[in-house]
Design a protein around this motif. Sequence first.
Motif, PDB file in Angstrom:
ATOM      1  N   LYS A  66       0.863  -1.192   0.000  1.00  0.00           N
ATOM      2  CA  LYS A  66       0.000   0.000   0.000  1.00  0.00           C
ATOM      3  C   LYS A  66       0.889   1.227   0.000  1.00  0.00           C
ATOM      4  CE  LYS A  66      -4.545  -0.843   1.994  1.00  0.00           C
ATOM      5  NZ  LYS A  66      -4.563  -1.765   3.141  1.00  0.00           N
ATOM      6  N   PRO A  67       1.108   1.827  -1.173  1.00  0.00           N
ATOM      7  CA  PRO A  67       1.961   3.019  -1.197  1.00  0.00           C
ATOM      8  C   PRO A  67       1.329   4.164  -0.400  1.00  0.00           C
ATOM      9  CG  PRO A  67       1.285   2.368  -3.441  1.00  0.00           C
ATOM     10  CD  PRO A  67       0.542   1.497  -2.483  1.00  0.00           C
ATOM     11  N   TYR A  68       2.150   5.066   0.071  1.00  0.00           N
ATOM     12  CA  TYR A  68       1.678   6.258   0.762  1.00  0.00           C
ATOM     13  C   TYR A  68       0.784   7.038  -0.203  1.00  0.00           C
ATOM     14  CZ  TYR A  68       1.981  10.910   2.921  1.00  0.00           C
ATOM     15  OH  TYR A  68       1.703  12.126   3.483  1.00  0.00           O
ATOM     16  N   GLY A  70      -1.031  10.560  -0.965  1.00  0.00           N
ATOM     17  CA  GLY A  70      -1.033  11.971  -0.568  1.00  0.00           C
ATOM     18  C   GLY A  70      -1.511  12.834  -1.714  1.00  0.00           C
ATOM     19  N   ASP A 151       5.992   2.160   2.369  1.00  0.00           N
ATOM     20  CA  ASP A 151       4.825   3.032   2.554  1.00  0.00           C
ATOM     21  C   ASP A 151       5.242   4.462   2.918  1.00  0.00           C
ATOM     22  OD1 ASP A 151       5.837   2.598   5.062  1.00  0.00           O
ATOM     23  OD2 ASP A 151       3.960   1.896   5.964  1.00  0.00           O
ATOM     24  N   SER A 152       6.510   4.799   2.616  1.00  0.00           N
ATOM     25  CA  SER A 152       6.990   6.128   3.020  1.00  0.00           C
ATOM     26  C   SER A 152       6.541   7.213   2.043  1.00  0.00           C
ATOM     27  CB  SER A 152       8.520   6.136   3.102  1.00  0.00           C
ATOM     28  OG  SER A 152       9.080   5.925   1.823  1.00  0.00           O
ATOM     29  N   LYS A 153       6.476   8.417   2.591  1.00  0.00           N
ATOM     30  CA  LYS A 153       6.150   9.571   1.774  1.00  0.00           C
ATOM     31  C   LYS A 153       7.281   9.821   0.768  1.00  0.00           C
ATOM     32  CE  LYS A 153       4.710  14.377   2.131  1.00  0.00           C
ATOM     33  NZ  LYS A 153       4.527  15.543   2.992  1.00  0.00           N
ATOM     34  N   ALA A 156       6.858   7.611  -2.280  1.00  0.00           N
ATOM     35  CA  ALA A 156       5.709   8.087  -3.061  1.00  0.00           C
ATOM     36  C   ALA A 156       6.068   9.379  -3.791  1.00  0.00           C
ATOM     37  CB  ALA A 156       4.505   8.301  -2.149  1.00  0.00           C
TER      38      ALA A 156
END
Length: 190
Positions: A66-68, A70, A151-153, A156
């Motif tokens: 699950k990617p971040y 935003g 899952d890091s910003k 992403a």
Amino acid sequence: MNLTAKPLTLALAVAGALTLALPVARAANPCKPLRAQDEKPLCGKNPCAASDRIDPKLVTRPKNYKPYAGNPAELKKEGERLWKDTKLSTNGMSCYACHQGNGAFQASFAKPYPHQVQMAKERAKMKTTHLDEMIQICMVAPMAAKPLAWDSKELAALTAYTADVQKSFKPAKGPVANPCAAKNPCAPKK
Ligand code: HEC
């Protein structure tokens, strides 16, 4: 002049001469440390020697990935900043050092992801790669760092910005200068 002052004068003279000689020695070094604005990648130890294997487990999307998520515009902006951030690497490199002006990108970069990338195939035995996986490969190999958290910003943001760079990418007509070519431009001349 008394006797104790003599060695001191000599020491000062030697130190002075060294200080004068140092900048000259530095200027002669073509492998100056890399900063974001430098055009050439860092020299010295070749950051991407073809012989180094990349562990595919480090750079393959995890299960239930699950990617971040935003704001796309904000992520793109942050990704552009991170492209020039040498703190992401352990060797003074940044994405920008190799990829500014589409440097180092082969024709494969024009194809939609996932696709085959030579470096991923040769060094991690990955038949095809997603864009975020390719970023992780460059994190681990040329940047000599750990992969980013999936899952890091950061990941992403880099993915969003690199996808944007890809949109305007046109493959070069001739051969692409490869900063990771086996021949190290800063190896001592024989
Ligand atoms: C030392 C140079 C170097 C650095 C630093 C570097 N890369 Fe790369 N990168 C390469 C090379 C060389 C390739 C081409 C691999 C190939 O086509 O075999 C590549 C390939 C890629 C690709 C795949 C292109 C394709 O064909 O699909 C992406 C995406 C990418 N890099 C992103 C990044 C990002 C983002 C960073 C920073 C986190 C980065 N790179 C840092 C050298 C570098």
